[in-house]
Design a protein around this motif. Structure first.
Motif, mmCIF file in Angstrom:
data_model
loop_
_atom_site.group_PDB
_atom_site.id
_atom_site.type_symbol
_atom_site.label_atom_id
_atom_site.label_comp_id
_atom_site.label_asym_id
_atom_site.label_seq_id
_atom_site.Cartn_x
_atom_site.Cartn_y
_atom_site.Cartn_z
ATOM 1 N N GLY B 238 0.792 -1.233 0.000
ATOM 2 C CA GLY B 238 0.000 0.000 0.000
ATOM 3 C C GLY B 238 0.821 1.276 0.000
ATOM 4 O O GLY B 238 0.366 2.311 -0.470
ATOM 5 N N HIS B 239 2.049 1.200 0.524
ATOM 6 C CA HIS B 239 2.869 2.407 0.599
ATOM 7 C C HIS B 239 3.851 2.538 -0.566
ATOM 8 O O HIS B 239 4.788 3.334 -0.509
ATOM 9 C CB HIS B 239 3.615 2.452 1.936
ATOM 10 C CG HIS B 239 2.713 2.817 3.070
ATOM 11 N ND1 HIS B 239 1.740 1.970 3.547
ATOM 12 C CD2 HIS B 239 2.602 3.952 3.802
ATOM 13 C CE1 HIS B 239 1.083 2.560 4.534
ATOM 14 N NE2 HIS B 239 1.586 3.760 4.709
ATOM 15 N N GLY B 241 3.467 3.868 -3.510
ATOM 16 C CA GLY B 241 3.454 5.208 -4.086
ATOM 17 C C GLY B 241 4.272 6.180 -3.254
ATOM 18 O O GLY B 241 4.986 7.036 -3.782
ATOM 19 N N HIS B 242 4.183 6.017 -1.931
ATOM 20 C CA HIS B 242 4.927 6.864 -1.002
ATOM 21 C C HIS B 242 6.435 6.659 -1.182
ATOM 22 O O HIS B 242 7.206 7.619 -1.266
ATOM 23 C CB HIS B 242 4.481 6.492 0.413
ATOM 24 C CG HIS B 242 5.042 7.349 1.494
ATOM 25 N ND1 HIS B 242 4.850 8.712 1.524
ATOM 26 C CD2 HIS B 242 5.794 7.042 2.575
ATOM 27 C CE1 HIS B 242 5.462 9.205 2.591
ATOM 28 N NE2 HIS B 242 6.045 8.218 3.241
ATOM 29 N N LEU B 251 4.085 5.890 -9.844
ATOM 30 C CA LEU B 251 3.607 4.544 -10.194
ATOM 31 C C LEU B 251 2.164 4.615 -10.666
ATOM 32 O O LEU B 251 1.419 5.506 -10.276
ATOM 33 C CB LEU B 251 3.666 3.640 -8.961
ATOM 34 C CG LEU B 251 5.035 3.231 -8.464
ATOM 35 C CD1 LEU B 251 4.913 2.565 -7.108
ATOM 36 C CD2 LEU B 251 5.711 2.305 -9.448
ATOM 37 N N PRO B 252 1.752 3.648 -11.463
ATOM 38 C CA PRO B 252 0.336 3.575 -11.857
ATOM 39 C C PRO B 252 -0.479 2.904 -10.759
ATOM 40 O O PRO B 252 -1.138 1.891 -10.987
ATOM 41 C CB PRO B 252 0.392 2.723 -13.140
ATOM 42 C CG PRO B 252 1.578 1.858 -12.951
ATOM 43 C CD PRO B 252 2.572 2.631 -12.126
ATOM 44 N N ILE B 253 -0.414 3.468 -9.561
ATOM 45 C CA ILE B 253 -1.003 2.805 -8.400
ATOM 46 C C ILE B 253 -1.786 3.796 -7.549
ATOM 47 O O ILE B 253 -1.359 4.928 -7.351
ATOM 48 C CB ILE B 253 0.114 2.139 -7.557
ATOM 49 C CG1 ILE B 253 0.463 0.797 -8.192
ATOM 50 C CG2 ILE B 253 -0.287 1.976 -6.096
ATOM 51 C CD1 ILE B 253 1.401 -0.026 -7.418
ATOM 52 N N GLU B 254 -2.930 3.339 -7.046
ATOM 53 C CA GLU B 254 -3.662 4.087 -6.027
ATOM 54 C C GLU B 254 -3.941 3.175 -4.843
ATOM 55 O O GLU B 254 -4.221 1.989 -5.019
ATOM 56 C CB GLU B 254 -4.957 4.653 -6.605
ATOM 57 C CG GLU B 254 -4.659 5.665 -7.697
ATOM 58 C CD GLU B 254 -5.835 6.537 -8.067
ATOM 59 O OE1 GLU B 254 -6.070 7.509 -7.357
ATOM 60 O OE2 GLU B 254 -6.492 6.236 -9.073
ATOM 61 N N SER B 255 -3.825 3.728 -3.642
ATOM 62 C CA SER B 255 -3.961 2.924 -2.424
ATOM 63 C C SER B 255 -5.348 3.121 -1.824
ATOM 64 O O SER B 255 -5.761 4.251 -1.569
ATOM 65 C CB SER B 255 -2.902 3.344 -1.408
ATOM 66 O OG SER B 255 -1.619 3.120 -1.953
ATOM 67 N N HIS B 299 -13.442 3.017 -2.554
ATOM 68 C CA HIS B 299 -13.111 3.573 -3.865
ATOM 69 C C HIS B 299 -12.347 4.884 -3.783
ATOM 70 O O HIS B 299 -12.154 5.540 -4.787
ATOM 71 C CB HIS B 299 -14.378 3.731 -4.693
ATOM 72 C CG HIS B 299 -15.009 2.421 -5.019
ATOM 73 N ND1 HIS B 299 -14.505 1.583 -5.981
ATOM 74 C CD2 HIS B 299 -16.041 1.751 -4.467
ATOM 75 C CE1 HIS B 299 -15.214 0.477 -6.023
ATOM 76 N NE2 HIS B 299 -16.157 0.548 -5.116
ATOM 77 N N PHE B 300 -11.936 5.270 -2.604
ATOM 78 C CA PHE B 300 -11.159 6.521 -2.537
ATOM 79 C C PHE B 300 -9.821 6.263 -1.860
ATOM 80 O O PHE B 300 -9.679 5.347 -1.056
ATOM 81 C CB PHE B 300 -11.937 7.633 -1.817
ATOM 82 C CG PHE B 300 -12.432 7.255 -0.440
ATOM 83 C CD1 PHE B 300 -11.595 7.366 0.662
ATOM 84 C CD2 PHE B 300 -13.731 6.794 -0.251
ATOM 85 C CE1 PHE B 300 -12.050 7.024 1.927
ATOM 86 C CE2 PHE B 300 -14.192 6.454 1.005
ATOM 87 C CZ PHE B 300 -13.345 6.562 2.096
ATOM 88 N N ASN B 301 -8.820 7.089 -2.212
ATOM 89 C CA ASN B 301 -7.467 6.927 -1.680
ATOM 90 C C ASN B 301 -7.472 7.058 -0.165
ATOM 91 O O ASN B 301 -8.098 7.965 0.381
ATOM 92 C CB ASN B 301 -6.539 7.999 -2.261
ATOM 93 C CG ASN B 301 -6.375 7.845 -3.751
ATOM 94 O OD1 ASN B 301 -7.342 7.636 -4.466
ATOM 95 N ND2 ASN B 301 -5.147 7.933 -4.211
ATOM 96 N N ASN B 302 -6.762 6.153 0.485
ATOM 97 C CA ASN B 302 -6.892 6.060 1.936
ATOM 98 C C ASN B 302 -5.675 5.322 2.480
ATOM 99 O O ASN B 302 -5.289 4.279 1.958
ATOM 100 C CB ASN B 302 -8.178 5.264 2.226
ATOM 101 C CG ASN B 302 -8.506 5.191 3.700
ATOM 102 O OD1 ASN B 302 -7.720 5.574 4.549
ATOM 103 N ND2 ASN B 302 -9.687 4.681 3.992
ATOM 104 N N TYR B 303 -5.053 5.867 3.516
ATOM 105 C CA TYR B 303 -3.922 5.193 4.169
ATOM 106 C C TYR B 303 -4.236 4.870 5.633
ATOM 107 O O TYR B 303 -3.330 4.591 6.408
ATOM 108 C CB TYR B 303 -2.675 6.075 4.114
ATOM 109 C CG TYR B 303 -1.981 6.091 2.762
ATOM 110 C CD1 TYR B 303 -1.015 5.136 2.452
ATOM 111 C CD2 TYR B 303 -2.281 7.048 1.814
ATOM 112 C CE1 TYR B 303 -0.378 5.152 1.234
ATOM 113 C CE2 TYR B 303 -1.653 7.067 0.588
ATOM 114 C CZ TYR B 303 -0.701 6.114 0.309
ATOM 115 O OH TYR B 303 -0.059 6.130 -0.901
ATOM 116 N N THR B 304 -5.485 4.953 6.039
ATOM 117 C CA THR B 304 -5.785 4.865 7.468
ATOM 118 C C THR B 304 -5.954 3.440 7.986
ATOM 119 O O THR B 304 -6.192 3.252 9.168
ATOM 120 C CB THR B 304 -7.075 5.627 7.813
ATOM 121 O OG1 THR B 304 -8.153 4.990 7.110
ATOM 122 C CG2 THR B 304 -6.995 7.081 7.413
#
Lengths: 107, 415
Positions: B238-239, B241-242, B251-255, B299-304
């Motif tokens: 998940g990290h 992109g970070h 990257l072609p990535i969303e978390s 469906h939305f970006n989220n790191y929590t």
């Protein structure tokens, strides 16, 4: 569960009334552009840990698209604004800067 | 490292279990390693293990910001299967599944691999056609799967209601050699084997910067000081992109967040894994008796590492029609993990714009099943500097070139 307010019709509702449309303020590259530009527009994403500018649609409401600044670490919403905007409004940027001094700006 | 065996248990029983050693060492980082792997989840540890086992590279550090297996390795629903439609996917997932079969012996650590069978329900005519197609593709790929009818589904899973009013069960794609394994044990087993080869597994050590010179990474800055490396492997799910932002590329990535939950433990009720992709729920029963349930991603970006409530409701609502007995069960725990979704829903095992840096990510909602195959392919990429046959199609540059591995549309897998 996010609670969002649509800047177009002013209705506040749970996130189930809205759909997310991905990163905002992308510069579109279409036919005739280079492969690298097209890839950057179509696939490459900032995907930041922190402040994220994104597109939303009030799908089960007024149906309008709008843009929003939200924190992906805390889910805090900093503000929503009209889709017809090329960069985040100054007041929202100032609010983010006040909340997160280490934020490096939306570019 | 002393080997685990029946004799070791007997010996320790005789002396009140005073002789067990720590499974792995916890050293302070050295100033420099041949290879630094960022991320000590299953994929990172497997990469390090096969670097040592297959290529003799053991001057390796695996650094982890949290604790071992505390990310997605410890948060998934432990399903192992390889019934994919596209050839590159089937090849790497089947490699992983076959490595799971001998993993406990190979690592001398019981990962509790249980090839109990995985059933993917077809609940629409479209799914029936899709899974029959997958069955044929699997035959050509050498992956053993079979399309079975509703009667056999009912025989294998008596608690299932196959005549649901909304989504009747029309059949299923059955992979008898799929199953589950204990996810923590996979991380612990690899960590123990890596440590035994002299590698450094360093926990509570977060990467805060990537230092590069002339297009080559020279070191990573961490909360435990700067660690130099000849080669860098980024395996952080998940990290990703970070980390990529730190290294200076995108990257072609969303978390996004993906959730799972377990029920209170009950007596054995279901001895296979069932996936229902139309209604978006999957379930198995753990050895402790809990029903382990997974659903759809946000469906939305989220790191929590926590998701939205309505997905729990949707998942449970969907499963109750197919498993009416679930309606009386209490849920014990619910949690979320951050999954890295690529544009075509297939993973990335790839070189990067930085010459000596390699990345393994994008496993999205289905990474656990791939751990050994992914580590195997990533180790080959790092050791040789070029991808082998398993990794070749999973380059991050495939998006620029239009060579997608289109599982998300073709196979109807749970993404």
């Amino acid at each position: 569960m996010l609670l969002l307010t649509c800047p177009c019709c002013g209705v506040s509702a749970e996130e189930t009334e809205f759909t997310n449309g991905g990163e905002a303020h992308l510069k579109r590259f279409g036919p005739g552009s280079s492969d690298a530009d097209y890839e950057a527009y179509m696939f490459a994403r900032k995907n930041p840990r922190g402040v994220h500018f994104e597109r939303w649609r009030h799908a089960y409401g007024c149906g309008k698209w709008f843009l929003m600044a939200r924190d992906t670490m805390t889910l805090e919403v900093y503000g929503a604004y009209k889709a017809q905007t090329t960069e985040p409004p100054a007041d929202i940027q100032a609010k983010i800067k006040a909340r997160r001094p280490e934020w490096e700006g939306y570019k | 490292m002393t080997r685990y065996s029946a004799f070791a248990i007997a010996r320790e029983a005789m002396r009140q279990h005073t002789g067990w050693q720590k499974a792995w060492a916890s050293p302070e980082p050295k100033a420099h390693y041949d290879v630094v792997i960022v991320g000590a989840g299953g994929h990172g540890l497997a990469t390090a293990y096969y670097l040592g086992k297959n290529f003799g590279i053991t001057n390796v550090a695996i650094i982890e910001k949290g604790w071992l297996g505390g990310g997605n390795t410890g948060r998934n629903t432990t399903i192992i299967r390889s019934n994919y439609l596209q050839d590159p996917s089937a090849a790497i997932y089947e490699k992983a599944r076959s490595l799971y079969e001998t993993m406990s012996q190979d690592l001398n650590y019981n990962v509790m691999f249980s090839p109990r069978g995985v059933m993917m329900l077809a609940q629409t005519e479209h799914e029936v056609r899709g899974y029959k197609r997958t069955e044929m593709a699997n035959k050509l790929q050498g992956v053993e799967t079979r399309f079975i009818g509703p009667a056999e589904v009912k025989r294998l899973v008596p608690i299932m209601n196959i005549e649901g009013p909304r989504y009747p069960v029309l059949g299923a794609l059955w992979q008898a050699r799929g199953g589950t394994a204990r996810h923590d044990a996979v991380a612990w087993g690899y960590a123990r084997a890596c440590s035994a080869m002299g590698m450094h597994v360093i926990q509570n050590c977060e990467v805060i910067g990537v230092e590069s010179v002339g297009g080559q990474v020279s070191a990573v800055a961490t909360t435990k000081g700067t660690i130099g490396c000849n080669k860098l492997g980024i395996v952080v799910a998940g990290h990703s992109g970070h980390l990529a932002n730190m290294a200076g590329f995108r990257l072609p990535i969303e978390s996004v967040a993906l959730q799972a939950m377990v029920s209170e433990p009950i007596k054995p009720a279901m001895d296979v894994v069932v996936m229902a992709n139309t209604v978006h729920g999957y379930m198995s029963q753990s050895d402790k008796g809990e029903m382990v349930i997974g659903g759809g991603a946000d469906h939305f970006n989220n790191y929590t590492q926590r998701g939205s409530w309505q997905h729990i409701e949707e998942t449970v609502r969907a499963l109750i029609e197919t498993f009416p007995m679930l309606s009386r069960l209490k849920m014990l725990r619910q949690w979320g993990g951050i999954v890295d979704m690529t544009g075509d829903r297939s993973p990335i095992i790839s070189k990067t714009p930085l010459g000596n840096t390699f990345i393994n990510c994008g496993w999205g909602t289905g990474g656990f099943k791939a751990i050994p195959g992914s580590g195997w392919a990533m180790a080959e990429l790092i050791a040789k500097g070029e991808p082998g046959s398993l990794a070749r199609d999973f380059s991050m540059f495939r998006f620029r070139e239009g060579r997608f591995i289109d599982e998300s549309v073709a196979a109807g897998v749970a993404h």
